[in-house]
Scaffold this motif. Structure first.
Motif, PDB file in Angstrom:
ATOM      1  N   PRO A 240      -8.199  -4.455   0.612  1.00  0.00           N
ATOM      2  CA  PRO A 240      -6.730  -4.618   0.686  1.00  0.00           C
ATOM      3  C   PRO A 240      -5.968  -3.353   0.317  1.00  0.00           C
ATOM      4  O   PRO A 240      -4.961  -3.010   0.961  1.00  0.00           O
ATOM      5  N   GLU A 241      -6.440  -2.645  -0.715  1.00  0.00           N
ATOM      6  CA  GLU A 241      -5.775  -1.411  -1.140  1.00  0.00           C
ATOM      7  C   GLU A 241      -5.903  -0.325  -0.070  1.00  0.00           C
ATOM      8  O   GLU A 241      -4.946   0.398   0.216  1.00  0.00           O
ATOM      9  N   LEU A 242      -7.087  -0.246   0.548  1.00  0.00           N
ATOM     10  CA  LEU A 242      -7.294   0.741   1.603  1.00  0.00           C
ATOM     11  C   LEU A 242      -6.452   0.407   2.825  1.00  0.00           C
ATOM     12  O   LEU A 242      -5.937   1.308   3.501  1.00  0.00           O
ATOM     13  N   LYS A 243      -6.268  -0.864   3.108  1.00  0.00           N
ATOM     14  CA  LYS A 243      -5.414  -1.277   4.233  1.00  0.00           C
ATOM     15  C   LYS A 243      -3.972  -0.847   4.019  1.00  0.00           C
ATOM     16  O   LYS A 243      -3.292  -0.413   4.953  1.00  0.00           O
ATOM     17  N   GLU A 244      -3.502  -0.930   2.772  1.00  0.00           N
ATOM     18  CA  GLU A 244      -2.152  -0.501   2.454  1.00  0.00           C
ATOM     19  C   GLU A 244      -2.000   1.007   2.644  1.00  0.00           C
ATOM     20  O   GLU A 244      -0.992   1.485   3.180  1.00  0.00           O
ATOM     21  N   VAL A 245      -2.994   1.765   2.205  1.00  0.00           N
ATOM     22  CA  VAL A 245      -2.979   3.225   2.363  1.00  0.00           C
ATOM     23  C   VAL A 245      -2.984   3.585   3.847  1.00  0.00           C
ATOM     24  O   VAL A 245      -2.233   4.473   4.296  1.00  0.00           O
ATOM     25  N   TYR A 246      -3.832   2.915   4.618  1.00  0.00           N
ATOM     26  CA  TYR A 246      -3.922   3.180   6.054  1.00  0.00           C
ATOM     27  C   TYR A 246      -2.592   2.884   6.755  1.00  0.00           C
ATOM     28  O   TYR A 246      -2.103   3.684   7.574  1.00  0.00           O
TER      29      TYR A 246
END
Length: 332
Positions: A240-246
C-alpha cells in the motif's frame, strides 16, 4: 580348497556389506502434532528454496523416511507442497536415527528435533543472534549449522570484505559446497551494485511469459526495482505504501518494476491481483538463484534499488518513510 576359500570370502563380503550402515540413507521418523493423516513432504534445501524429493503418508500422526539422500545435509519437512518457504521446517539430517515432533502451528516454533547434533547447534546459534559471526565460525569451523547461520542470517548485512574474511574461517571441507559458492558470488556481486555503480542488466519474464531485459525500461526516467514475493509478508505489507509513492511520482518520471521470487505462476499472479499492483511485474522462477537476484546481491526481501536516467544506482534498501523522501529529493 581354493574354490571353497573363494566362496567363503565372497559370502563374507556380502554379509559385511549387508550388515554395514549405509551413510546415505535416512533414518528419520516422527509425529505431526496437528495432523493424524495426510501427506508429509521431504524437501531438498537449495539456495533458500525448498524442492520436494519424497513424500510419506501420515498414519495416526506418525511418519517415517528411509530415503537415499546426500548426508549430512540440510532438508525441509512440510505438509504443504506449495513452495512457500515459510511452510517448510528446516532440519539438519545425517545417517543417525533422528526423530521430529513437527508442530506446524506458529511457524514451527514448538517443533522438537532429537538426535541431530547440528540441529542442536543451530538452536544455540539462533539464541546468539547478536554474537559476531566470526566468533561462531572460529569456535565451530566444521559445523554445517555455523556455515548455514553465516549464509542465512548474516550475509545480507555484511560487506564484501567481511564476507570474504569470514569465509577464511570455514573448514576446507566446505569449499565446494553450495553455501560457500553462494557467499563467494555474493561478495563479488555486491561490489558491482554499490551506490554510484552502473545498474547491471538482467533478464526476467513478464506476466504474459515474454522474456525482457531490465535495460528495456531504463533511460526514460527514474526506475525503482522492487524485489519481492507473494509469500513474503513484509513485502505484501509494504505494497500500500509503495502504491502511494507510485501514484504520487509516476507523472514526474518514476517507474516501478516488481521482480518476484515466486516459483509458481498462480501464486505470483494471485498476489498481483489481490494487492492490485499497477506497475510492471516480472518474475524469475529460479527465485534466490535467479539472474536478477544474484546479480544484485539480494539475500533479503523486500529490497529496492533506485536507478536514475543514466542507468546509475543512486539509492538502495529503501524502506518506509525513506522511500518517499529519497525519491522526492531526486525528482526535485
Amino acid at each position: 580348497m581354493k574354490i571353497k576359500n573363494i566362496i567363503t570370502v565372497f559370502i563374507s563380503v556380502i554379509l559385511v556389506t549387508g550388515c554395514g550402515k549405509n551413510p546415505d540413507r535416512l533414518n528419520l521418523s516422527g509425529i505431526v502434532k496437528n495432523a493424524s493423516s495426510g501427506v508429509i513432504y521431504l524437501q531438498r534445501y537449495e539456495n533458500k528454496s525448498f524442492f520436494t524429493i519424497d513424500s510419506a503418508q501420515i498414519s495416526d500422526g506418525k511418519f517415517q523416511f528411509t530415503t537415499e539422500v546426500k548426508l549430512p545435509e540440510i532438508y525441509g519437512l512440510s505438509i504443504d507442497d506449495s513452495g512457500n518457504p515459510f511452510h517448510s521446517f528446516i532440519v539438519f539430517l545425517d545417517s543417525n536415527p533422528i526423530t521430529v515432533e513437527l508442530d506446524t502451528a506458529n511457524e514451527f516454533r514448538n517443533t522438537v528435533v532429537t538426535g541431530s547434533v547440528e540441529q542442536d547447534l543451530l538452536t544455540d546459534f539462533t539464541k546468539k543472534y547478536r554474537t559476531p559471526i566470526h566468533d561462531i565460525l572460529k569456535e565451530h569451523p566444521k559445523s554445517l549449522a555455523a556455515l548455514y547461520t553465516f549464509y542465512r542470517y548474516y550475509s545480507y548485512r555484511l560487506s564484501p570484505e567481511e564476507i570474504r574474511a569470514n569465509l577464511q574461517l570455514v573448514d576446507s571441507s566446505f569449499i565446494h559446497s553450495e553455501y560457500v559458492k553462494v557467499l563467494e558470488e555474493l561478495a563479488n556481486n555486491l561490489e558491482k551494485v554499490s551506490v554510484g555503480s552502473k545498474a547491471p542488466d538482467f533478464q526476467a519474464k513478464t506476466v504474459e511469459g515474454n522474456t525482457v531485459k531490465l535495460s528495456d525500461y531504463l533511460g526514460r526516467g527514474y526506475v525503482l526495482i522492487d524485489f519481492w514475493a507473494s509469500w513474503c509478508a513484509p513485502c505484501r505489507k509494504e505494497s500500500p505504501e509503495l502504491k502511494e509513492v507510485y501514484k504520487k511520482y509516476k507523472e514526474r518520471g518514476l517507474e516501478v518494476i516488481g521482480v518476484s521470487l515466486d516459483h509458481k505462476t498462480e501464486h505470483w499472479i494471485g498476489a498481483i491481483k489481490q494487492d492490485d499492483l499497477p506497475w510492471i511485474q516480472l518474475v524469475d522462477y529460479d527465485a534466490w538463484a535467479g539472474e536478477g537476484v544474484k546479480t544484485y546481491g539480494v539475500r533479503l526481501i523486500p529490497y529496492k534499488f533506485l536507478i536514475d536516467r543514466e542507468g546509475v544506482i543512486v539509492a538502495k534498501n529503501l524502506r518506509g518513510a525513506d522511500l518517499d523522501e529519497v525519491i522526492k529529493a531526486f525528482l526535485n
